[in-house]
Scaffold this active site. Structure first.
Site, PDB file in Angstrom:
ATOM      1  N   ASP A 170      -2.699  -7.702  -1.658  1.00  0.00           N
ATOM      2  CA  ASP A 170      -3.456  -6.808  -0.780  1.00  0.00           C
ATOM      3  C   ASP A 170      -4.916  -7.255  -0.649  1.00  0.00           C
ATOM      4  O   ASP A 170      -5.646  -6.747   0.190  1.00  0.00           O
ATOM      5  CB  ASP A 170      -3.360  -5.370  -1.315  1.00  0.00           C
ATOM      6  CG  ASP A 170      -3.728  -4.334  -0.279  1.00  0.00           C
ATOM      7  OD1 ASP A 170      -3.853  -4.702   0.914  1.00  0.00           O
ATOM      8  OD2 ASP A 170      -3.873  -3.152  -0.648  1.00  0.00           O
ATOM      9  N   LYS A 206       0.839  -1.201   0.000  1.00  0.00           N
ATOM     10  CA  LYS A 206       0.000   0.000   0.000  1.00  0.00           C
ATOM     11  C   LYS A 206       0.866   1.240   0.000  1.00  0.00           C
ATOM     12  O   LYS A 206       2.044   1.189   0.370  1.00  0.00           O
ATOM     13  CB  LYS A 206      -0.872   0.014   1.270  1.00  0.00           C
ATOM     14  CG  LYS A 206      -1.957  -1.037   1.311  1.00  0.00           C
ATOM     15  CD  LYS A 206      -2.752  -0.929   2.610  1.00  0.00           C
ATOM     16  CE  LYS A 206      -3.831  -1.990   2.702  1.00  0.00           C
ATOM     17  NZ  LYS A 206      -4.906  -1.862   1.709  1.00  0.00           N
ATOM     18  N   ARG A 217      -9.907 -11.975   2.087  1.00  0.00           N
ATOM     19  CA  ARG A 217     -10.694 -13.088   1.539  1.00  0.00           C
ATOM     20  C   ARG A 217      -9.898 -14.386   1.557  1.00  0.00           C
ATOM     21  O   ARG A 217     -10.481 -15.473   1.592  1.00  0.00           O
ATOM     22  CB  ARG A 217     -11.176 -12.727   0.125  1.00  0.00           C
ATOM     23  CG  ARG A 217     -10.066 -12.452  -0.846  1.00  0.00           C
ATOM     24  CD  ARG A 217     -10.523 -11.692  -2.085  1.00  0.00           C
ATOM     25  NE  ARG A 217     -10.630 -10.244  -1.838  1.00  0.00           N
ATOM     26  CZ  ARG A 217     -10.946  -9.348  -2.760  1.00  0.00           C
ATOM     27  NH1 ARG A 217     -11.232  -9.732  -3.987  1.00  0.00           N
ATOM     28  NH2 ARG A 217     -10.995  -8.059  -2.465  1.00  0.00           N
TER      29      ARG A 217
HETATM   30  N1  BES Z   1      -8.023  -3.994   4.488  1.00  0.00           N
HETATM   31  C1  BES Z   1      -8.201  -3.612   3.140  1.00  0.00           C
HETATM   32  C2  BES Z   1      -9.526  -2.901   2.887  1.00  0.00           C
HETATM   33  C3  BES Z   1      -9.723  -1.545   3.516  1.00  0.00           C
HETATM   34  C4  BES Z   1      -9.506  -0.401   2.772  1.00  0.00           C
HETATM   35  C5  BES Z   1     -10.186  -1.405   4.797  1.00  0.00           C
HETATM   36  C6  BES Z   1      -9.711   0.838   3.322  1.00  0.00           C
HETATM   37  C7  BES Z   1     -10.401  -0.163   5.364  1.00  0.00           C
HETATM   38  C8  BES Z   1     -10.166   0.967   4.616  1.00  0.00           C
HETATM   39  C9  BES Z   1      -8.162  -4.837   2.226  1.00  0.00           C
HETATM   40  O1  BES Z   1      -7.345  -5.870   2.652  1.00  0.00           O
HETATM   41  C10 BES Z   1      -7.640  -4.375   0.912  1.00  0.00           C
HETATM   42  O2  BES Z   1      -6.520  -3.969   0.859  1.00  0.00           O
HETATM   43  N2  BES Z   1      -8.483  -4.438  -0.107  1.00  0.00           N
HETATM   44  C11 BES Z   1      -8.124  -4.012  -1.418  1.00  0.00           C
HETATM   45  C12 BES Z   1      -8.630  -5.043  -2.395  1.00  0.00           C
HETATM   46  C13 BES Z   1      -8.111  -4.858  -3.772  1.00  0.00           C
HETATM   47  C14 BES Z   1      -6.625  -5.153  -3.830  1.00  0.00           C
HETATM   48  C15 BES Z   1      -8.872  -5.762  -4.711  1.00  0.00           C
HETATM   49  C16 BES Z   1      -8.748  -2.661  -1.676  1.00  0.00           C
HETATM   50  O3  BES Z   1      -9.876  -2.430  -1.246  1.00  0.00           O
HETATM   51  O4  BES Z   1      -8.083  -1.817  -2.263  1.00  0.00           O
HETATM   52 ZN    ZN Z   2      -6.975  -5.997   4.647  1.00  0.00          ZN
HETATM   53 MN    MN Z   3      -5.354  -5.623   1.994  1.00  0.00          MN
END
Ligand code: BES
Ligand code: ZN
Ligand code: MN
Length: 490
Positions: free
Chosen positions: A342, A272, A346
């Site tokens: 990321d 990230k 899931r």
């Molecule tokens: N933990 C994050 C989701 C998240 C984002 C929670 C913002 C709280 C605030 C999750 O693990 C993640 O990184 N999701 C990605 C998925 C993508 C790579 C398909 C996302 O939402 O960007």
């Molecule tokens: Zn996450």
């Molecule tokens: Mn993530």
């Protein structure tokens, strides 16, 4: 906070602060109970409405010291918004806002004419949630616990209200337990520490707790979960908490609660950006909520067996970390192509869902800070709800409403399946840019299969970026109240 009921008259109740709700007033006469207060205070209410100091907008407050005609030391009037929109959810938040506005005081009385048990429960919940502050690491903090709240309702059924106050207190204290755990910094709380919190809670509340370690999970075949853990020096765990009713339950139903417990989400190799990465300490809020829910259920004793499963890992980009392109074999036997490390939530939830089914759960609810896409869709206001069973989903949404937690349904249509196609494995772990909250849910649905299942995406609602009139900055404790409502109504 000690919470009690009193049928004393409003003039005689003793407290540092007496709270009364007052609506947005549009030239209507004051309701009888407010007219009484107005008279006792020599027309103070009329005066603050007339001067514009107080309009009755939701959560607005006005404080009067040494009110004549009252035993209470202060009178705090709290805006209730338009009278026709003042429901139990708003009552709960307004009570929290009142407590927070006068936080320096030790004892409160809340005046609720003709209170119903539901209103009593809402008020107790709001007060306890409002009291919560993340003070643990502030070495010069002077926040003191609130000693007492007396709910004053001259013409109500005291026994029913007392029981409701007790339920509200237990539920909100359990949500606050969740908030304490979920707000811990990620250096302090990793997977093993989260497991220890669950063990300690279980020992205190008389629940059974089992923690599967890395070796046990390898033997069982949780290749998906273990792949996420591989990049961290902190070993993963699968926390299992079991509640069983004392009497033989009437049905064969067994509720399984699955919570995402990523104690920190760097994104892994698909790392990230730096901005807001600190917020990823909240990536275990789903897991913390399931532990908090079990804490409440241990005391409230629903009629069905409930088991919580919390897969917990730290998602780090270490030398042994999983890579984009890796193919992992999940516990279900399905292979997953990891296209983005990321999308890790899931990958741990799927194995926990399969395990929960094998443990005999007939109904599943999972809660996860799963996608930024859900926050784009619903903001920080609503939790996303996804399901494979519309009857279960409709019931669930009605419990959320009763519990005062805002939730909104998404379609988990089969047409989304093709977005998760992988040329090399059974399924890919991401589905592209569009409908990201739904493709994430669809991925989980492939593992829930035909077990009635609800997925809650709490990415936007699990924590407050800023404080609210009714809540401090930090974890929110969502969706503990709805889950308790669900289990207790079974
Ligand atoms: N933990 C994050 C989701 C998240 C984002 C929670 C913002 C709280 C605030 C999750 O693990 C993640 O990184 N999701 C990605 C998925 C993508 C790579 C398909 C996302 O939402 O960007
Ligand atoms: Zn996450
Ligand atoms: Mn993530």
């Amino acid at each position: 906070m000690r919470i009690s009921f009193s049928s004393a008259s409003i003039e005689t109740v003793e407290a540092d602060v007496l709270i009364a709700f007052a609506p947005e007033k549009k030239e209507q006469p004051l309701a009888a109970h407010l007219a009484g207060l107005n008279q006792a205070t020599g027309g103070w209410l009329d005066e603050i409405y007339a001067s514009g100091e107080f309009s009755g907008k939701a959560y607005e407050t006005a404080l009067l010291h040494r009110p004549q005609g009252l035993k209470a030391k202060r009178l705090l009037v709290v805006g209730a918004g338009p009278a026709d929109k003042f429901d139990d959810a708003l009552l709960s938040r307004a009570t929290g806002a009142a407590i927070r506005a006068a936080r320096k005081n030790a004892s409160f009385a809340l005046y609720l004419p003709d209170a119903t048990p539901e209103q009593g429960k809402a008020a107790a919940e709001g007060a306890v949630l409002g009291e919560w502050e993340p003070t643990r690491y502030r070495t010069k903090d002077e926040t003191k616990p609130i000693e007492a709240l007396i709910v004053v309702s001259p013409s109500s059924d005291g026994h029913a209200i007392e029981a409701a106050l007790e339920r509200g207190r237990i539920i909100a204290e359990s949500a606050n337990f969740t908030r304490d755990v979920a707000t811990e910094p990620p250096n302090v709380l990793g997977p093993q520490e989260l497991a220890q919190r669950a063990r300690d809670m279980a020992a205190e509340q008389g629940l059974q707790c089992e923690v599967l370690d890395q070796e046990q999970m390898r033997e069982i075949g949780m290749g998906s979960l273990l792949a996420v853990a591989a990049g961290s020096v902190r070993p993963p765990a699968l926390i299992i908490l079991r509640y069983r009713p004392a009497n033989e339950p009437a049905s064969q139903d067994h509720l399984g609660l699955v919570g995402k417990g990523v104690t920190f989400d760097t994104g892994g190799i698909s790392i990230k950006s730096a901005e807001n990465m600190d917020k990823m300490k909240y990536d275990m809020c789903g897991g913390a909520a399931m532990i908090g829910t079990m804490r409440a259920l241990a005391q409230l004793k629903p009629r069905i067996p409930v088991t919580a499963f919390i897969p917990t890992v730290e998602n780090m980009p270490g030398g042994a970390a999983m890579r984009p392109g890796d193919i992992v074999t999940s516990l279900s036997g399905k292979t997953v192509e990891v296209l983005n490390t990321d999308a890790e939530g899931r990958l741990i939830l799927n194995d926990a869902i399969t395990y929960a089914k094998r443990q005999g759960c007939t109904h599943l609810v999972d809660a996860a800070t799963l996608t930024g896409a859900c926050v784009v869709a619903l903001g920080h206001i609503y939790t996303g709800v996804f399901s494979n069973n519309s009857t279960f989903e409709d019931r669930f949404l009605s419990f959320a409403k009763t519990a005062g937690e805002k939730m909104w349904p998404f379609p988990v249509d089969d047409e989304f399946r093709e977005l998760l196609k992988s040329p090399f494995a059974d399924i890919a772990n991401i589905g592209g840019r569009w409908g990201g909250a739904i493709t994430a849910a669809y991925f989980l649905k492939e593992f829930a299969e035909d077990t009635p299942w609800i997925h809650l995406d709490i990415a936007g609602t699990a924590s407050y970026d800023d404080g609210k009139p009714w809540a401090a900055k930090g974890a929110s404790g969502i969706p503990v109240r709805t889950l308790v409502e669900l289990a207790m109504s079974w």
